[in-house]
Design a protein around this motif. Structure first.
Motif, PDB file in Angstrom:
ATOM      1  N   ASP A 158       0.756  -1.324  -0.077  1.00  0.00           N
ATOM      2  CA  ASP A 158       0.039  -0.027   0.066  1.00  0.00           C
ATOM      3  C   ASP A 158       0.891   1.267  -0.228  1.00  0.00           C
ATOM      4  N   SER A 159       2.029   1.106   0.825  1.00  0.00           N
ATOM      5  CA  SER A 159       3.080   2.378   0.927  1.00  0.00           C
ATOM      6  C   SER A 159       3.577   2.557  -0.573  1.00  0.00           C
ATOM      7  N   ALA A 160       3.868   1.551  -1.291  1.00  0.00           N
ATOM      8  CA  ALA A 160       4.545   1.790  -2.635  1.00  0.00           C
ATOM      9  C   ALA A 160       3.655   2.210  -3.538  1.00  0.00           C
ATOM     10  N   VAL A 161       2.258   1.899  -3.420  1.00  0.00           N
ATOM     11  CA  VAL A 161       1.154   2.566  -4.292  1.00  0.00           C
ATOM     12  C   VAL A 161       0.827   3.936  -3.998  1.00  0.00           C
ATOM     13  N   ARG A 162       0.942   4.251  -2.714  1.00  0.00           N
ATOM     14  CA  ARG A 162       0.622   5.640  -2.201  1.00  0.00           C
ATOM     15  C   ARG A 162       1.765   6.643  -2.790  1.00  0.00           C
ATOM     16  N   PHE A 163       3.055   6.070  -2.692  1.00  0.00           N
ATOM     17  CA  PHE A 163       4.183   6.954  -2.969  1.00  0.00           C
ATOM     18  C   PHE A 163       3.912   7.253  -4.494  1.00  0.00           C
ATOM     19  N   LEU A 164       3.438   6.564  -5.410  1.00  0.00           N
ATOM     20  CA  LEU A 164       3.202   6.605  -6.741  1.00  0.00           C
ATOM     21  C   LEU A 164       1.839   7.331  -7.156  1.00  0.00           C
ATOM     22  N   ASN A 165       0.838   7.478  -6.113  1.00  0.00           N
ATOM     23  CA  ASN A 165      -0.353   8.125  -6.457  1.00  0.00           C
ATOM     24  C   ASN A 165      -0.738   9.217  -5.912  1.00  0.00           C
ATOM     25  N   GLU A 166       0.108   9.617  -4.627  1.00  0.00           N
ATOM     26  CA  GLU A 166      -0.286  11.016  -4.094  1.00  0.00           C
ATOM     27  C   GLU A 166       0.743  11.854  -4.311  1.00  0.00           C
ATOM     28  N   THR A 167       0.666  13.170  -3.793  1.00  0.00           N
ATOM     29  CA  THR A 167       1.389  14.235  -4.052  1.00  0.00           C
ATOM     30  C   THR A 167       1.956  14.675  -2.665  1.00  0.00           C
ATOM     31  N   TYR A 168       3.346  15.074  -2.805  1.00  0.00           N
ATOM     32  CA  TYR A 168       3.945  15.346  -1.423  1.00  0.00           C
ATOM     33  C   TYR A 168       4.450  16.950  -1.564  1.00  0.00           C
ATOM     34  N   GLN A 169       4.216  17.651  -0.413  1.00  0.00           N
ATOM     35  CA  GLN A 169       4.371  18.910  -0.479  1.00  0.00           C
ATOM     36  C   GLN A 169       6.026  18.995   0.458  1.00  0.00           C
ATOM     37  N   ILE A 170       6.788  19.836  -0.257  1.00  0.00           N
ATOM     38  CA  ILE A 170       7.994  20.231   0.098  1.00  0.00           C
ATOM     39  C   ILE A 170       7.813  21.248   1.458  1.00  0.00           C
ATOM     40  N   ARG A 171       8.320  20.788   2.511  1.00  0.00           N
ATOM     41  CA  ARG A 171       8.409  21.508   3.679  1.00  0.00           C
ATOM     42  C   ARG A 171       9.203  22.626   3.844  1.00  0.00           C
ATOM     43  N   THR A 172       9.128  23.710   4.614  1.00  0.00           N
ATOM     44  CA  THR A 172       9.800  24.836   4.659  1.00  0.00           C
ATOM     45  C   THR A 172      11.234  24.458   5.086  1.00  0.00           C
ATOM     46  N   GLU A 173      11.414  23.591   5.787  1.00  0.00           N
ATOM     47  CA  GLU A 173      12.941  23.244   6.680  1.00  0.00           C
ATOM     48  C   GLU A 173      13.806  22.415   5.473  1.00  0.00           C
ATOM     49  N   SER A 174      13.236  22.578   4.117  1.00  0.00           N
ATOM     50  CA  SER A 174      14.032  21.951   2.931  1.00  0.00           C
ATOM     51  C   SER A 174      15.160  22.915   2.569  1.00  0.00           C
ATOM     52  N   ASP A 175      16.344  22.311   2.035  1.00  0.00           N
ATOM     53  CA  ASP A 175      17.363  23.158   1.594  1.00  0.00           C
ATOM     54  C   ASP A 175      18.261  22.551   0.696  1.00  0.00           C
ATOM     55  N   ARG A 176      19.353  23.081   0.346  1.00  0.00           N
ATOM     56  CA  ARG A 176      20.220  22.313  -0.731  1.00  0.00           C
ATOM     57  C   ARG A 176      20.572  20.982  -0.457  1.00  0.00           C
ATOM     58  N   MET A 177      20.543  20.574   0.944  1.00  0.00           N
ATOM     59  CA  MET A 177      20.908  19.091   1.192  1.00  0.00           C
ATOM     60  C   MET A 177      19.778  18.322   0.867  1.00  0.00           C
ATOM     61  N   GLY A 178      18.571  18.647   1.235  1.00  0.00           N
ATOM     62  CA  GLY A 178      17.507  17.766   0.959  1.00  0.00           C
ATOM     63  C   GLY A 178      16.207  18.240   1.051  1.00  0.00           C
ATOM     64  N   TYR A 179      15.286  17.968   0.242  1.00  0.00           N
ATOM     65  CA  TYR A 179      13.837  18.254   0.254  1.00  0.00           C
ATOM     66  C   TYR A 179      13.048  17.409   1.360  1.00  0.00           C
ATOM     67  N   ARG A 180      12.527  17.993   2.378  1.00  0.00           N
ATOM     68  CA  ARG A 180      11.803  17.067   3.122  1.00  0.00           C
ATOM     69  C   ARG A 180      10.255  17.051   2.842  1.00  0.00           C
ATOM     70  N   LEU A 181       9.705  16.165   2.576  1.00  0.00           N
ATOM     71  CA  LEU A 181       8.242  15.948   2.055  1.00  0.00           C
ATOM     72  C   LEU A 181       7.247  15.641   2.959  1.00  0.00           C
ATOM     73  N   THR A 182       6.034  16.272   2.956  1.00  0.00           N
ATOM     74  CA  THR A 182       4.878  16.099   3.769  1.00  0.00           C
ATOM     75  C   THR A 182       3.789  15.294   2.808  1.00  0.00           C
ATOM     76  N   GLY A 183       3.566  14.070   3.336  1.00  0.00           N
ATOM     77  CA  GLY A 183       2.432  13.422   2.565  1.00  0.00           C
ATOM     78  C   GLY A 183       1.826  12.362   3.264  1.00  0.00           C
ATOM     79  N   GLU A 184       1.219  11.297   2.449  1.00  0.00           N
ATOM     80  CA  GLU A 184       1.134   9.739   3.011  1.00  0.00           C
ATOM     81  C   GLU A 184       2.276   9.198   3.636  1.00  0.00           C
ATOM     82  N   ILE A 185       1.991   8.563   4.810  1.00  0.00           N
ATOM     83  CA  ILE A 185       3.178   7.902   5.607  1.00  0.00           C
ATOM     84  C   ILE A 185       3.582   6.581   4.712  1.00  0.00           C
ATOM     85  N   LEU A 186       4.799   6.504   4.481  1.00  0.00           N
ATOM     86  CA  LEU A 186       5.143   5.170   4.036  1.00  0.00           C
ATOM     87  C   LEU A 186       5.834   4.298   4.958  1.00  0.00           C
TER      88      LEU A 186
END
Length: 340
Positions: free
Chosen positions: A211-239
């Motif tokens: 179910d997590s694998a399916v959600r990863f490809l079917n849901e959208t993930y929002q880029i969180r404000t604490e993201s930077d050049r090191m990495g984009y932290r995303l918020t969405g369905e829990i995997l």
């Protein structure tokens, strides 16, 4: 020759294509977030693709050119203006003596790249001029640019001089000249807000619940404000994993999608660490890294699965397009005009 920073902008740094060859010692690669845009901007002024330029984030700087300079601005559209004239992206531009380049509102994307003929002549640190802010190395004194910085520009090459001479003959009364040639639209990334990016299965993709694998490809993930050049932290369905596993740390790269214990994915970017121990659910295809680099905080990302073979095919098509651009510019240097 040099250029003077009158206003630094929000975050303007010197970047090339990265610091390779020292990851085994824990030294990160860094380099341009949108490497494609930096490569093309360098080609358009006759530089080597790895020459150092400026990465300009969100709020652009004001830059004074005391001498005539050949420039190009590529990547995100931050409304560049040269001497009160709008600068077209993905073209070669002559900035006459005493020119002022500034930026305005963000129209598309969030990072623009400025190349100057000869490249920014910042000191070389471990085979790269790229800035790594966390460690304070590379670039200009290991930091983002500040008001009053005077950045040296490298000596012009024969290609730089040929392009400058060709455009100077077509300059208008104010000395500004824009090339009639431009980059073919089908070579450019499809920059857009809330992008869809293609990804191949990660090394530990099979460890996640179906179910997590399916959600990863079917849901959208929002880029969180604490993201930077090191990495984009995303918020969405829990995997979630099928079962808890202790994994040995392994190599990671630009676009690796890791999932920490909270189930919210992180996409590793230019300033990523050299190794990581979180399970890797996916790897973003190289051709779509530019789309990620131009995605802004708060925007949403959707992932689409592609095969390794398809990701490689898309990469080769893009690289062939860059090769054709390089060849076309060589003809222009020889005096052949037209659309690139």
């Amino acid at each position: 020759m040099s250029m003077i920073i009158l206003k630094p902008g929000l975050l303007t740094t010197v970047q090339d294509l990265g610091r390779y060859g020292a990851q085994q010692f824990g030294v990160i690669v860094a380099g341009a977030m949108d490497a494609f845009a930096l490569r093309i901007s360098n080609l358009l002024v006759g530089n080597d693709e790895n020459a150092a330029g400026l990465e300009i984030t969100m709020v652009g700087p004001e830059i004074y050119f005391a001498e005539r300079t050949l420039i190009s601005v590529c990547g995100g559209d931050l409304s560049p203006v040269l001497n009160d004239r709008e600068v077209p992206l993905w073209k070669t531009v002559v900035a006459p003596e005493g020119s002022l380049l500034r930026f305005g509102r963000v129209r598309l994307g969030c990072r623009a790249y400025l190349a100057v003929a000869g490249g920014v002549d910042a000191p070389v640190r471990m085979n790269s001029r790229s800035t790594y802010l966390r460690a304070g190395i590379g670039g200009w004194e290991g930091r983002s640019l500040q008001k009053g910085d005077r950045l040296p520009v490298g000596a012009a090459s024969p290609a730089n001089r040929a392009l400058t001479a060709l455009l100077a003959d077509e300059a208008e009364a104010d000395g500004v000249a824009f090339s009639r040639w431009s980059v073919a639209p089908d070579l450019l990334p499809s920059y857009t807000a809330n992008p869809e990016v293609r990804a191949v299965p990660g090394q530990e993709a099979a460890l996640f619940e179906k179910d997590s694998a399916v959600r990863f490809l079917n849901e959208t993930y929002q880029i969180r404000t604490e993201s930077d050049r090191m990495g984009y932290r995303l918020t969405g369905e829990i995997l979630r994993l099928r079962e808890k596993r202790e994994l040995a740390s392994a190599a990671v790269t630009f676009g690796t999608v890791q999932v920490p214990p909270d189930g919210q994915p992180i996409v590793l970017m230019a300033d990523r660490q050299t190794i990581g121990g979180y399970p890797k659910i996916a790897q973003v295809a190289s051709v779509d890294l530019a789309l990620l680099a131009q995605a802004n905080l708060g925007e949403r990302i959707r992932f689409r699965s592609v095969s390794w073979r398809e990701a490689q095919r898309l990469y080769l098509i893009r690289e062939n397009g860059i090769r054709m651009l390089r060849s076309a510019l060589a003809h222009i240097n020889a005096g052949v005009d037209g659309k690139v």
